[in-house]
Design a protein around this motif. Structure first.
Motif, short mmCIF file in Angstrom:
data_model
loop_
_atom_site.label_atom_id
_atom_site.label_comp_id
_atom_site.label_asym_id
_atom_site.label_seq_id
_atom_site.Cartn_x
_atom_site.Cartn_y
_atom_site.Cartn_z
N GLY A 195 -8.00 -3.99 10.76
CA GLY A 195 -9.07 -4.24 11.73
C GLY A 195 -8.91 -3.48 13.03
N SER A 196 -7.68 -3.19 13.41
CA SER A 196 -7.47 -2.53 14.70
C SER A 196 -7.03 -1.07 14.59
N ASP A 197 -6.37 -0.71 13.48
CA ASP A 197 -5.86 0.65 13.35
C ASP A 197 -5.82 1.05 11.88
N PRO A 198 -6.96 1.49 11.33
CA PRO A 198 -7.02 1.82 9.90
C PRO A 198 -6.04 2.90 9.46
N ALA A 199 -5.76 3.87 10.31
CA ALA A 199 -4.82 4.93 9.93
C ALA A 199 -3.41 4.35 9.72
N LEU A 200 -2.98 3.51 10.65
CA LEU A 200 -1.67 2.87 10.51
C LEU A 200 -1.66 1.96 9.29
N ALA A 201 -2.73 1.24 9.06
CA ALA A 201 -2.82 0.34 7.91
C ALA A 201 -2.72 1.12 6.60
N LEU A 202 -3.33 2.28 6.55
CA LEU A 202 -3.26 3.11 5.35
C LEU A 202 -1.82 3.55 5.08
N VAL A 203 -1.13 3.97 6.12
CA VAL A 203 0.27 4.38 5.99
C VAL A 203 1.13 3.19 5.55
N LEU A 204 0.95 2.04 6.19
CA LEU A 204 1.72 0.85 5.83
C LEU A 204 1.44 0.40 4.40
N THR A 205 0.17 0.48 3.99
CA THR A 205 -0.19 0.09 2.63
C THR A 205 0.51 0.98 1.62
N PHE A 206 0.54 2.27 1.89
CA PHE A 206 1.23 3.18 0.98
C PHE A 206 2.71 2.86 0.90
N PHE A 207 3.36 2.75 2.07
CA PHE A 207 4.81 2.58 2.09
C PHE A 207 5.28 1.17 1.72
N ALA A 208 4.48 0.14 2.02
CA ALA A 208 4.93 -1.23 1.76
C ALA A 208 4.41 -1.80 0.44
N VAL A 209 3.37 -1.18 -0.14
CA VAL A 209 2.79 -1.72 -1.37
C VAL A 209 2.86 -0.71 -2.51
N LEU A 210 2.27 0.45 -2.32
CA LEU A 210 2.16 1.41 -3.42
C LEU A 210 3.50 2.07 -3.79
N ALA A 211 4.25 2.52 -2.81
CA ALA A 211 5.52 3.20 -3.10
C ALA A 211 6.53 2.28 -3.80
N PRO A 212 6.67 1.01 -3.38
CA PRO A 212 7.62 0.15 -4.11
C PRO A 212 7.23 -0.05 -5.58
N VAL A 213 5.94 -0.18 -5.86
CA VAL A 213 5.49 -0.33 -7.25
C VAL A 213 5.78 0.96 -8.03
N ALA A 214 5.52 2.10 -7.42
CA ALA A 214 5.81 3.38 -8.08
C ALA A 214 7.31 3.51 -8.35
N LYS A 215 8.13 3.08 -7.40
CA LYS A 215 9.59 3.16 -7.56
C LYS A 215 10.05 2.30 -8.73
N VAL A 216 9.63 1.05 -8.78
CA VAL A 216 10.08 0.14 -9.85
C VAL A 216 9.51 0.59 -11.19
N SER A 217 8.27 1.07 -11.20
CA SER A 217 7.68 1.58 -12.44
C SER A 217 8.46 2.79 -12.94
N GLY A 218 8.85 3.66 -12.04
CA GLY A 218 9.66 4.82 -12.41
C GLY A 218 11.01 4.42 -12.97
N LEU A 219 11.62 3.41 -12.35
CA LEU A 219 12.90 2.91 -12.87
C LEU A 219 12.72 2.34 -14.28
N ALA A 220 11.62 1.65 -14.50
CA ALA A 220 11.35 1.11 -15.84
C ALA A 220 11.21 2.25 -16.85
N LEU A 221 10.54 3.33 -16.45
CA LEU A 221 10.41 4.48 -17.35
C LEU A 221 11.77 5.12 -17.64
N ILE A 222 12.63 5.16 -16.65
CA ILE A 222 14.00 5.67 -16.87
C ILE A 222 14.71 4.78 -17.87
N HIS A 223 14.61 3.48 -17.66
CA HIS A 223 15.30 2.52 -18.54
C HIS A 223 14.77 2.57 -19.96
N LEU A 224 13.50 2.95 -20.12
CA LEU A 224 12.92 3.09 -21.45
C LEU A 224 13.17 4.47 -22.05
#
Length: 153
Positions: A56-85
């Motif tokens: 609501g107050s800073d969409p650019a910062l929110a976009l960065v935070l969404t990537f780093f706090a939500v999308l990147a962790p899921v990509a990391k764990v998904s990648g680890l799962a692919l390694i384990h498989l």
């Protein structure tokens, strides 16, 4: 890539983390008993509600935070799962390493803790069950990365 298969326990840990992360994003991290910039008194804060307040107050910062706090962790764990498989190409692993470093859920968690311990005059923050779940997800993801790296040697 090592010839040793990864234990099924690591695959289970991948699945648990991938299921727990979205729950942790919506779970109440804390209840604020003081009016802050983005939230009214008595508001239950979660990762998602915090991101919504920032949008609501800073969409650019929110976009960065969404990537780093939500999308990147899921990509990391998904990648680890692919390694384990055994499904991740060796050529892709440096990118996974970079994404793991960019996954700033732990940085978000530290920022929340700093805000908690700084203290607020005339206010009170009650920690919710989501803080424990989110902490467990961050620590679990870090532990899974370290175990995987160690097994790959």
């Amino acid at each position: 890539m090592t010839d040793r298969p990864y234990p099924r326990l690591l695959l289970l840990a991948d699945a648990v983390l991938l299921a727990a992360l979205p729950v942790a994003w919506f779970a109440p991290l804390m209840t604020v008993k003081v009016t802050l910039k983005f939230w009214a008194e008595g508001t239950d804060l979660s990762v998602v509600s915090t991101l919504q307040g920032v949008w609501g107050s800073d969409p650019a910062l929110a976009l960065v935070l969404t990537f780093f706090a939500v999308l990147a962790p899921v990509a990391k764990v998904s990648g680890l799962a692919l390694i384990h498989l055994g499904l991740l190409s060796v050529r892709v692993e440096p990118a996974l390493y970079l994404i793991g470093r960019l996954a700033m859920a732990d940085v978000f968690l530290i920022a929340v803790y700093v805000a908690l311990f700084k203290g607020l005059d005339g206010g009170r923050i009650t920690i919710g069950w989501g803080m424990w779940l989110f902490t467990a997800c961050v620590v679990g993801s870090l532990a899974l990365s370290l175990i995987t790296e160690r097994l790959r040697r």
